[in-house]
Scaffold this motif. Structure first.
Motif, PDB file in Angstrom:
ATOM      1  N   GLN A 245      -0.389   2.753  -2.094  1.00 53.75           N
ATOM      2  CA  GLN A 245      -0.509   1.827  -3.140  1.00 53.75           C
ATOM      3  C   GLN A 245       0.591   1.173  -2.795  1.00 53.75           C
ATOM      4  O   GLN A 245      -0.061  -0.520  -3.124  1.00 53.75           O
ATOM      5  N   GLN A 246       1.388   0.679  -1.825  1.00 60.65           N
ATOM      6  CA  GLN A 246       2.012  -0.446  -2.307  1.00 60.65           C
ATOM      7  C   GLN A 246       1.314  -1.472  -1.034  1.00 60.65           C
ATOM      8  O   GLN A 246       1.462  -2.538  -0.994  1.00 60.65           O
TER       9      GLN A 246
ATOM     10  N   SER B 164      -1.220  -3.587  -2.789  1.00 61.07           N
ATOM     11  CA  SER B 164      -0.256  -4.085  -3.944  1.00 61.07           C
ATOM     12  C   SER B 164      -0.211  -5.404  -3.089  1.00 61.07           C
ATOM     13  O   SER B 164      -0.512  -6.602  -3.290  1.00 61.07           O
ATOM     14  N   GLU B 165       0.325  -5.078  -2.009  1.00 61.37           N
ATOM     15  CA  GLU B 165       0.814  -6.271  -1.507  1.00 61.37           C
ATOM     16  C   GLU B 165       0.041  -7.352  -0.671  1.00 61.37           C
ATOM     17  O   GLU B 165      -0.364  -8.151  -0.566  1.00 61.37           O
TER      18      GLU B 165
ATOM     19  N   TYR C 283      -9.106  -5.441  -6.703  1.00 63.95           N
ATOM     20  CA  TYR C 283      -8.288  -6.005  -7.544  1.00 63.95           C
ATOM     21  C   TYR C 283      -8.326  -6.923  -8.508  1.00 63.95           C
ATOM     22  O   TYR C 283      -8.353  -7.133  -9.477  1.00 63.95           O
TER      23      TYR C 283
END
Length: 436
Positions: A359-360, A363-364, A432
Motif C-alpha cells: 500500500q505504501q 501510494s508513493e 488511483y
C-alpha cells in the motif's frame, strides 16, 4: 539464505530502473509476441535483411515498455546474421527536454553516435575525421569543442567516449540550424561522412551496416509547449523523412509512442515502421490476462529467481496487473515494496495485496498523478473505453493535443495488440485517479 534485509537489498538491485543499451540482454529477455508474425523485432529484422538498399526505420514504444531491451535483441540478431550493427543513445548528445528538435540536431546525433560507436568497437584510431570538425569547417565556425568526455550508458555504470554534444554547444547548434535551413550543403556533407565511415569499417562493401538510435521517445516538452514539440516532430519525421536516409547505412530511429496517434501517416514515410506494445496483462475491458501476467513473472524469474521468498505469486501477479504490463513501472513497484518491507521489518514472504509495504508503494507511485489537470483527467477517462483510439479525441490540436502528449509521455495510456493496436488505461492509474 541471506537474512531478510540483505535479501531485500539484493532483490532491489536486481531490478534496474532502466535497461542498458547496446549490450547483450538475452539472459533477461522474455518475448511478448504471440507468434513470429506479430513479433516487432523479427518484422524489423526481416525488412532490414531483405531490403536491397539502406533504409530508414521507425521503432516506437512507451517509456519502460522494454524498448531498449528489444533494440538490444535486434542488434544482437543482426550481428549474428552477419550485419554490422551499432547502438547510439540520443540522450548522450541531445537535451531531450527541449521540444524544438531540428533535422540538423537529429542528423548530428546520428553521425556523432555512429562514429563514437564505431570507435568503441573498432578502436579509437579507426577514423581520422569527425562530423564535428567537418561541420565546423563547413560553417566556417571558430567554436572550440570541449575535450573528449565519458558519457554514461544506461544504469550499469558503463560509459562511452564521445567527442562533443549539442547540449554543451548551444551556439554551434543554433548556427547549424540556420545554415541547414538555408542550404542543402550540410545534408550532403552528412551523407558523405556516413559513407566514408561505412567504407572505413566495411572495405569492399560486402556487409550491410545498421545504426540503432535509441532514447528519442523520451523527447518531451514543458507544460504549455506541447504544440511546439508536435510541430518539431512533424517537421523531422513527417515533412522531411528523406533527409533521415543515408546511401551507405540503414538507421533505426526510436520515436515517441504518440507519434503514430497524432500523425497517422508517418508510417508511410519510412521503409518500415513498428510499434512495441506493452505486455498484455489486461484485456480490452481492463480485466487481468493470465498469459501476459505469466510473462511478467517470467521476467522476474530471469532477474531474481528467489523472488517468491519475498512475495507470493498471487501478490506479484496483482502488481503485474496493476502495472499494466509496463516493465519499468512493475520493477519500480517491486523496488519500493522491498524498501518499505525492510524499513517496516515485514515478515516474508508478503502474502496479502493490502499489506503495508504494498500500500505504501502504491501510494508513493500515485503521488505524481496529482499534477493531472481537469482536461487530462477527462482525456484519460475517454481512454478507459475498450474501443478508444487517440485520433478520436483530437478535435482541436491546440486544446486536445497537449493532454494526449502528456498522458503518453508519462505512461498513463498504454497500447496493446490483438492483431490491431488498442489503448487502455493501466489499472493502477485507473484506480488511483478515478478513486479520487
Amino acid at each position: 539464505m541471506a537474512q531478510a534485509p540483505q535479501q531485500l537489498q539484493v532483490f532491489f538491485n536486481a531490478l534496474p530502473e532502466s535497461a542498458q543499451g547496446g549490450v547483450d540482454s538475452s539472459a533477461f529477455y522474455v518475448n511478448r509476441a504471440q507468434d513470429d508474425e506479430h513479433d516487432p523485432v523479427l518484422n524489423l529484422k526481416q525488412c532490414i535483411e531483405w531490403e536491397a538498399l539502406p533504409g530508414s526505420y521507425l521503432f516506437s514504444g512507451l517509456r519502460g515498455s522494454g524498448k531498449t531491451t528489444e533494440l538490444n535483441r535486434l542488434i544482437r540478431e543482426l550481428q549474428q546474421g552477419g550485419i554490422e550493427a551499432y547502438y547510439c543513445d540520443a540522450s548522450v548528445y541531445l537535451n531531450l527536454n527541449d521540444p524544438q528538435l531540428s533535422l540538423s540536431d537529429l542528423l548530428m546525433t546520428v553521425l556523432a553516435g555512429f562514429a563514437d560507436a564505431v570507435r568503441q568497437q573498432k578502436g579509437k584510431d579507426v577514423l581520422t575525421d569527425s562530423i564535428w570538425e567537418r561541420t565546423k569547417r563547413l560553417l566556417h565556425s571558430d567554436v572550440q569543442f570541449k575535450p573528449k568526455l565519458k558519457a554514461p550508458l544506461g544504469s550499469s555504470g558503463a560509459s562511452i567516449e564521445v567527442e562533443a554534444t549539442l547540449e554543451e554547444h548551444p551556439d554551434f547548434r543554433k548556427d547549424l540550424a540556420n545554415f541547414s535551413a538555408a542550404s542543402s550543403a550540410f545534408f550532403d556533407e552528412a551523407n558523405s561522412f556516413a559513407t566514408e565511415v561505412a567504407n572505413t569499417i566495411n572495405a569492399g562493401g560486402s556487409k550491410k551496416i545498421v545504426l540503432v538510435v535509441d532514447s528519442l521517445e523520451r523527447i518531451s516538452a514543458p507544460t504549455g509547449e506541447e504544440r511546439k514539440l508536435f510541430d518539431s516532430l512533424k517537421e523531422v519525421f513527417f515533412n522531411n523523412p528523406g533527409r533521415l536516409q543515408f546511401d551507405a547505412i540503414s538507421v533505426v530511429y526510436s520515436a515517441p509512442p504518440y507519434l503514430h496517434a497524432v500523425l497517422p501517416g508517418v508510417d508511410t514515410c519510412f521503409s518500415q515502421s513498428v510499434k512495441l506494445p506493452n505486455f498484455k496483462v489486461i484485456t480490452r475491458q481492463g480485466d487481468p490476462n493470465p498469459e501476459g501476467i505469466a510473462q511478467m513473472l517470467a521476467i522476474l524469474d530471469h532477474r531474481y529467481a528467489d523472488w517468491r521468498e519475498i512475495l507470493t505469486e498471487p501478490v506479484t501477479e496483482h502488481l503485474a496487473w496493476l502495472s499494466g504490463g509496463n516493465v519499468r513501472r512493475f520493477f519500480s513497484l517491486l523496488r519500493t515494496v522491498a524498501r518499505k518491507a525492510a524499513l517496516g521489518k515485514s515478515a516474508l514472504p508478503i502474502n496479502q495485496a493490502d499489506a503495508s509495504p504494498i500500500q505504501q508503494a502504491l501510494s508513493e507511485a500515485g503521488a505524481p498523478l496529482q499534477w493531472l489537470t481537469a482536461p487530462d483527467r477527462q482525456c484519460l477517462e475517454r481512454f478507459t473505453q475498450p474501443s478508444s483510439q487517440p485520433a478520436e479525441h483530437i478535435q482541436n490540436l491546440n486544446t486536445d493535443l497537449p493532454s494526449i502528449i502528456r498522458l503518453f509521455d508519462h505512461s498513463l495510456i498504454f497500447d496493446y495488440q490483438n492483431g490491431s493496436t488498442w489503448y487502455q488505461v493501466p489499472p493502477f492509474v485507473k484506480q488511483y485517479v478515478f478513486a479520487q
